[in-house]
Design a protein around this motif. Sequence first.
Motif, PDB file in Angstrom:
ATOM      1  N   ARG A  17     -25.283 -43.212  54.392  1.00  0.00           N
ATOM      2  CA  ARG A  17     -24.842 -42.909  55.823  1.00  0.00           C
ATOM      3  C   ARG A  17     -26.862 -43.797  55.966  1.00  0.00           C
ATOM      4  NH1 ARG A  17     -23.348 -37.353  59.060  1.00  0.00           N
ATOM      5  NH2 ARG A  17     -22.957 -39.315  60.853  1.00  0.00           N
ATOM      6  N   SER A  19     -28.855 -46.066  59.417  1.00  0.00           N
ATOM      7  CA  SER A  19     -29.206 -46.087  60.931  1.00  0.00           C
ATOM      8  C   SER A  19     -30.256 -47.256  61.012  1.00  0.00           C
ATOM      9  CB  SER A  19     -29.740 -44.678  61.755  1.00  0.00           C
ATOM     10  OG  SER A  19     -30.055 -45.391  62.635  1.00  0.00           O
ATOM     11  N   ILE A  27     -30.883 -39.304  61.110  1.00  0.00           N
ATOM     12  CA  ILE A  27     -30.410 -40.162  60.115  1.00  0.00           C
ATOM     13  C   ILE A  27     -31.401 -41.417  58.926  1.00  0.00           C
ATOM     14  CG2 ILE A  27     -28.409 -42.004  59.101  1.00  0.00           C
ATOM     15  CD1 ILE A  27     -26.224 -40.976  60.257  1.00  0.00           C
TER      16      ILE A  27
ATOM     17  N   HIS B  29     -19.864 -39.588  47.901  1.00  0.00           N
ATOM     18  CA  HIS B  29     -19.945 -39.765  48.856  1.00  0.00           C
ATOM     19  C   HIS B  29     -18.401 -40.285  50.046  1.00  0.00           C
ATOM     20  CE1 HIS B  29     -23.801 -37.258  49.353  1.00  0.00           C
ATOM     21  NE2 HIS B  29     -23.590 -37.706  48.088  1.00  0.00           N
ATOM     22  N   ILE B  31     -15.486 -41.462  53.218  1.00  0.00           N
ATOM     23  CA  ILE B  31     -15.218 -40.933  54.358  1.00  0.00           C
ATOM     24  C   ILE B  31     -13.852 -40.397  54.567  1.00  0.00           C
ATOM     25  CG2 ILE B  31     -14.625 -42.377  56.367  1.00  0.00           C
ATOM     26  CD1 ILE B  31     -16.940 -43.825  56.299  1.00  0.00           C
ATOM     27  N   TYR B  77     -17.590 -37.311  56.667  1.00  0.00           N
ATOM     28  CA  TYR B  77     -17.795 -37.708  55.576  1.00  0.00           C
ATOM     29  C   TYR B  77     -18.288 -36.836  54.721  1.00  0.00           C
ATOM     30  CZ  TYR B  77     -21.950 -40.847  53.071  1.00  0.00           C
ATOM     31  OH  TYR B  77     -22.343 -40.683  52.340  1.00  0.00           O
ATOM     32  N   GLY B 102     -26.791 -35.002  55.923  1.00  0.00           N
ATOM     33  CA  GLY B 102     -26.161 -36.014  57.013  1.00  0.00           C
ATOM     34  C   GLY B 102     -24.357 -36.151  56.385  1.00  0.00           C
ATOM     35  N   ILE B 106     -18.134 -36.906  61.493  1.00  0.00           N
ATOM     36  CA  ILE B 106     -18.764 -38.335  62.376  1.00  0.00           C
ATOM     37  C   ILE B 106     -18.411 -38.795  63.591  1.00  0.00           C
ATOM     38  CG2 ILE B 106     -19.199 -40.849  61.643  1.00  0.00           C
ATOM     39  CD1 ILE B 106     -18.217 -41.050  59.404  1.00  0.00           C
ATOM     40  N   GLU B 141     -25.242 -47.803  63.898  1.00  0.00           N
ATOM     41  CA  GLU B 141     -25.361 -47.000  62.627  1.00  0.00           C
ATOM     42  C   GLU B 141     -24.309 -46.914  61.257  1.00  0.00           C
ATOM     43  OE1 GLU B 141     -24.976 -43.386  64.877  1.00  0.00           O
ATOM     44  OE2 GLU B 141     -24.665 -42.211  62.957  1.00  0.00           O
ATOM     45  N   VAL B 143     -22.007 -46.214  57.804  1.00  0.00           N
ATOM     46  CA  VAL B 143     -21.396 -44.742  57.055  1.00  0.00           C
ATOM     47  C   VAL B 143     -20.758 -45.484  55.996  1.00  0.00           C
ATOM     48  CG1 VAL B 143     -20.192 -42.938  56.875  1.00  0.00           C
ATOM     49  CG2 VAL B 143     -21.878 -43.299  58.695  1.00  0.00           C
TER      50      VAL B 143
END
Lengths: 110, 188
Positions: A17, A19, A27, B29, B31, B77, B102, B106, B141, B143
Amino acid sequence: IIEERSFMPCEDLLYGRMSFKGFNPEIEKLMIQMNSRCKEEEIEVDDKMEADVSDEEMARRYETLVGTIGKKFLRKRDQRVQKDEDEDEDGNSNMRPSKKAKKKFLKPQD
Amino acid sequence: AGGGATGVAGGAYWVDSQQKRYVPVKGDHVIGIVTAKAGDVFKLDVGGSEQASLSYLAFEGATKRNRPNVQVGDLIYGQFLVANKDMEPEMVCIDSSGRSSGMGIIGQDGFLFKVSLGLIRKLLAPKCEIIQELSQLYPFELVLGMNGRIWVKAKTVQQTLIIVNILEACEYMTAEQRKQALAKLSGN
């Protein structure tokens, strides 16, 4: 020989993750935390929060606060004495030599 | 298909090859897309051979009374708690210490697209040039799921689509071509 199915330990991958340019500040904080586990330099985060009240003001406030709360616990007669003292101090430079002593409980003498 | 690379890191050997189909692995990890809500458990599509399950209690601060607000079609996520060929994969959005770090739902907007697994590994490598160059362009941003899914969100739809196109094209563009494309964009 141990078989490992994930790629994570092999290539030392970053956290998924991300940003950039402050799009999501939480983030970005997370990125610093997570990626500091790598052998890179850890960016020090300044934890000191800005104080709403300055230290001086705080000290001043406390000074008078102690007096105010202390007065609450005085008995009625002592409150009057204190008040007179304060008023006198403004007028005279001499302090009252005799301050009324706190009246304690007198044990009856046989 | 196609070639790959081998590597050695502290006694471990691995073979890297191009593949598009994701196989769930514990600790990865990814999505996931919520496809169904079955009582206390959500079913997520992670691009594997079967759907993963996700309990509603596997979120930070979730209790029986305080349920997370997850709807069908949401993006999640999370990481795999259980992932072997004998059982249905199970996901959680919380790590071993109970913090979400985190993971979780999302947010709204943004764009989800699929790339090959090799590209994800390239992008997640420490000091990845692509990511560094993109981060200079504009705030956004990102992911990255190990299952080949990437979610991007920028301030405008146009910016989002530009990032998507660059990431997709990184698959076959050389470093030179990529730098040219980015130079054109930052000139705009």
